[in-house]
Structures are given as structure tokens and as C-alpha cells.
Design a protein around this motif. Structure first.
Motif, short mmCIF file in Angstrom:
data_model
loop_
_atom_site.label_atom_id
_atom_site.label_comp_id
_atom_site.label_asym_id
_atom_site.label_seq_id
_atom_site.Cartn_x
_atom_site.Cartn_y
_atom_site.Cartn_z
N GLU A 169 -9.94 100.03 31.52
CA GLU A 169 -11.36 100.34 31.46
C GLU A 169 -11.95 99.80 30.17
O GLU A 169 -11.35 99.93 29.10
CB GLU A 169 -11.57 101.85 31.54
CG GLU A 169 -13.02 102.29 31.46
CD GLU A 169 -13.17 103.79 31.46
OE1 GLU A 169 -13.53 104.35 32.50
OE2 GLU A 169 -12.92 104.41 30.40
N LEU A 170 -13.12 99.18 30.27
CA LEU A 170 -13.83 98.65 29.11
C LEU A 170 -15.17 99.36 28.96
O LEU A 170 -15.89 99.53 29.94
CB LEU A 170 -14.08 97.15 29.25
CG LEU A 170 -12.87 96.24 29.45
CD1 LEU A 170 -13.32 94.79 29.52
CD2 LEU A 170 -11.85 96.42 28.34
N ALA A 194 -6.24 101.02 28.17
CA ALA A 194 -5.32 100.34 29.06
C ALA A 194 -4.09 101.20 29.27
O ALA A 194 -3.52 101.73 28.32
CB ALA A 194 -4.91 98.99 28.48
N GLN A 195 -3.68 101.35 30.52
CA GLN A 195 -2.51 102.15 30.84
C GLN A 195 -1.82 101.50 32.02
O GLN A 195 -2.27 101.59 33.16
CB GLN A 195 -2.87 103.59 31.18
CG GLN A 195 -1.67 104.47 31.44
CD GLN A 195 -2.05 105.92 31.65
OE1 GLN A 195 -3.20 106.29 31.49
NE2 GLN A 195 -1.08 106.74 32.01
N SER A 196 -0.69 100.80 31.76
CA SER A 196 0.01 100.08 32.81
C SER A 196 0.73 101.05 33.73
O SER A 196 1.17 102.11 33.32
CB SER A 196 1.02 99.10 32.21
OG SER A 196 0.35 98.11 31.47
N GLY A 197 0.86 100.64 34.99
CA GLY A 197 1.63 101.42 35.94
C GLY A 197 3.12 101.20 35.74
O GLY A 197 3.56 100.39 34.91
N ASP A 198 3.93 101.92 36.51
CA ASP A 198 5.37 101.80 36.39
C ASP A 198 5.90 100.49 36.98
O ASP A 198 6.95 100.00 36.59
CB ASP A 198 6.06 102.98 37.08
CG ASP A 198 5.74 104.30 36.40
OD1 ASP A 198 5.49 104.27 35.18
OD2 ASP A 198 5.74 105.33 37.09
N TRP A 199 5.13 99.92 37.93
CA TRP A 199 5.61 98.72 38.61
C TRP A 199 4.89 97.49 38.07
O TRP A 199 3.65 97.44 38.01
CB TRP A 199 5.37 98.84 40.12
CG TRP A 199 5.84 97.61 40.87
CD1 TRP A 199 7.11 97.31 41.24
CD2 TRP A 199 5.02 96.53 41.31
NE1 TRP A 199 7.15 96.11 41.88
CE2 TRP A 199 5.87 95.61 41.96
CE3 TRP A 199 3.67 96.25 41.25
CZ2 TRP A 199 5.41 94.42 42.52
CZ3 TRP A 199 3.20 95.07 41.80
CH2 TRP A 199 4.07 94.17 42.44
N THR A 219 -2.49 94.21 25.18
CA THR A 219 -1.81 95.50 25.20
C THR A 219 -1.52 95.90 26.63
O THR A 219 -2.16 95.43 27.57
CB THR A 219 -2.68 96.58 24.52
OG1 THR A 219 -1.92 97.79 24.43
CG2 THR A 219 -3.94 96.85 25.31
N GLN A 220 -0.53 96.77 26.79
CA GLN A 220 -0.22 97.34 28.09
C GLN A 220 -0.59 98.80 28.17
O GLN A 220 -0.88 99.31 29.25
CB GLN A 220 1.28 97.17 28.40
CG GLN A 220 1.72 95.73 28.62
CD GLN A 220 3.21 95.63 28.81
OE1 GLN A 220 3.99 96.01 27.94
NE2 GLN A 220 3.63 95.10 29.94
N HIS A 221 -0.56 99.50 27.05
CA HIS A 221 -0.82 100.94 27.08
C HIS A 221 -1.38 101.35 25.72
O HIS A 221 -0.61 101.56 24.77
CB HIS A 221 0.47 101.71 27.38
CG HIS A 221 0.25 103.16 27.68
ND1 HIS A 221 0.78 103.78 28.78
CD2 HIS A 221 -0.47 104.11 27.05
CE1 HIS A 221 0.42 105.05 28.79
NE2 HIS A 221 -0.35 105.26 27.75
#
Length: 320
Positions: free
Chosen positions: A81-82, A114-119, A135-137
């Protein structure tokens, strides 16, 4: 895969799977704006024209968002989200489900969550004229100006620096890359979060005074977010250690307060939840008197509000 095998595979796929593939392809090409406030413009790459940006509007690769005096929130994908601050110009470089979303910050300031999923976690890329952040998280704010690019990290970590020379910036730090030919990253610690005095579990009257304590600062930044949607409701620069919050609908909110340093950069935020449950009271008609009639095709009415933090809404009915 041969053409013949591909045709047999597609033929064997159920209709629902084909529709899912088509929907995924479309989702990779567009995203949508979830919230706007004030005057925000969309510069469409295909049409080469500017239109007002409203919630729900579709954004495509190549489009630019110009926030002007307003703000906007958009989701690049399910995990990113931005939030655009006023005075920001942002270009969407790439939207793809198979790759990382990329945007280019031309000027202004953007907060990123930013919050990456597990997959298959993929980073989000934000480019400026002199630096890149990925960034990933994490939660961080990136600001681009003619003098420098700044990154303020409040959660997680961000890889930031000149292209090919990025360094990992942890939460609680501010990093800077200048435009004067120096490609190194300057890093310093952010001011500590202030201590916000406890708020009532349920707020039944507004305005509500929020107070906090902390190291002396030139000013503070207070932000209000809606808990359910994460929407950015408002932001204020506050001189002092208190602020009166009003004009909120019923619902849950998060209040964030951060100290500003002499250059205007916010430190680590303190966050407290707030639940608003207001009960509206019936207004009292002041003019004309109750039961009176008016022989006028444009009658005037006035009333007295009896509750706190209330805004009038009138409904008219015609008796035949």
C-alpha cells in the motif's frame, strides 16, 4: 510445450480456470485507488491527458499520480500500500503478478507499507532520480527533492542507496542519498517515540484531547488512520504536546504521534487505538415555531444542535 499440446491443455481446462487466468492477467495490468482527499490528478499514459483521480479509479503502468494539495492511497498489489502526501508526483512503472511492482517517485513524499505473503515473496521497488529503495516487509517513508532522497524506516528493514550500492536500513533510522555526486548513504537514528497519555477505551463525546510527553521537539506530526480499512484520515503538524480530535464518524481509529526534528523529518511514531461511539441527539427547531406554516416557495429554517461534535443533515418531505 508444443502448440498441439497447448491446445489440448487449454481445451481440457474447465471454464472457471480459464476465467481465473484471464482475471489474473487483468489484475497484473491495473490497480485501483482506495482513497483520495482534496485535489488529486491522474495523468493517463495511454490517453496522454489529465483527469481527476477518485476512489475506485483504475491505474495502469505508465500512469502518473499528482497529489497537488490532496492525498491518495493505492494498493500496488495485495501486499503493498502506498500513501501519497500532498505535493507528490508518482509514476507507476510496472504492475505484474509474476514480478515485483515498481514505481518512480518524481517528487514529494510517499509512505509505503509492504508485507509479503508466505508464497513467492517479491520486493516492492521505489526509484528516484538518484536512489532506489526495495523491501519485502516494512513500513517506511521515502521523500525525493532536488537536493536528496530520504528514507525513514519505522518497521522492518529497507535496502536503500544509489543503484547497485544499496545498504540495509533497519527500523528507527533515517538514510539519505544526496544529488551532489556523492553516492554514499548517510545514516542517523530517528528521534524516539513520545509517550501518549492513555485514552478512554470507548470515546462517547468529541472533541477529545490527546496529550503526550517526550523530549523537546520543534513540533510533532499527528496522523489518524481508520483501523478497519487502514485509510489515512488526516495529518496535522502540531506545535505543543496536545491536540483536540473531532469530527470523526463512529468506528475504530489509530492515532500516531511523532516528533519532528529541525529539518521537519518525523521520528519514530507512538500509536494508540481509539474507538468512537457517538449517539446523535435530536435537533431543536428554532424557526419557524413548531406547528407553524409558511406561505413561501423558498422557506428558511434554523435549528439548534443538542449534542457534541454533530453535523446537521436535513430531510424534506412534501404533504399533499
Amino acid at each position: 510445450m508444443s502448440d498441439a499440446l497447448l491446445r489440448r491443455t487449454l481445451k481440457a481446462l474447465p471454464l472457471a480456470a480459464l476465467l481465473t487466468m484471464a482475471a489474473t492477467h487483468c489484475a497484473a495490468e491495473t490497480t485501483r485507488v482506495s482513497y483520495t482527499a482534496g485535489s488529486v490528478q491522474l495523468l493517463q499514459a495511454e490517453a496522454q491527458r489529465s483527469v481527476a483521480l477518485n476512489p475506485g479509479a483504475a491505474i495502469r503502468s505508465g500512469d502518473e499520480i499528482v497529489s497537488g494539495a490532496g492525498t491518495a492511497t493505492l494498493k500496488l498489489d495485495a501486499n503493498t500500500e502506498l500513501r501519497l502526501f500532498p505535493g507528490t508526483r508518482l509514476q507507476i512503472v510496472e504492475l505484474a503478478t509474476a514480478g515485483s511492482p515498481r514505481v518512480r517517485l518524481l517528487e514529494g513524499k510517499v509512505q509505503t507499507r509492504a508485507q509479503s505473503g508466505d508464497w513467492n515473496p517479491l520486493p516492492v521497488y521505489i526509484e528516484t532520480a538518484t536512489a532506489v529503495a526495495l523491501t519485502q516487509h516494512s513500513t517506511f517513508t521515502i521523500q525525493a527533492s532536488p537536493e536528496a532522497t530520504l528514507v525513514r524506516v519505522t518497521d522492518g528493514t529497507v535496502d536503500f542507496g544509489a543503484p547497485g550500492k544499496a545498504q540495509r536500513i533497519p527500523a528507527g533510522y533515517l538514510a539519505r542519498v544526496g544529488t551532489e555526486g556523492h553516492t554514499g548513504v548517510t545514516i542517523r537514528q530517528l528521534p524516539d517515540a513520545p509517550d501518549i497519555e492513555p485514552l478512554p477505551e470507548v470515546v462517547s463525546t468529541l472533541p477529545l484531547t490527546v496529550r503526550w510527553r517526550g523530549e523537546e521537539a520543534p513540533a510533532y506530526r499527528l496522523d489518524i488512520f481508520e483501523t478497519a480499512s487502514g485509510e489515512w484520515i488526516g495529518s496535522r503538524k502540531v506545535n505543543g504536546n496536545r491536540f483536540d480530535i473531532g469530527l470523526l464518524d463512529n468506528g475504530g481509529y489509530q492515532i500516531q504521534v511523532a516528533a519532528l526534528d529541525p529539518s521537519g523529518v518525523a521520528g519514530m511514531p507512538a500509536t494508540v487505538p481509539m474507538e468512537v461511539r457517538l449517539q446523535a441527539r435530536a435537533a431543536t427547531l428554532s424557526y419557524p415555531a413548531p406547528g407553524a406554516s409558511a406561505n413561501d416557495d423558498m422557506p428558511e429554517f434554523s435549528w439548534q444542535l443538542n449534542g457534541d461534535n454533530e453535523i446537521a443533515r436535513d430531510r424534506k418531505s412534501t404533504c399533499l
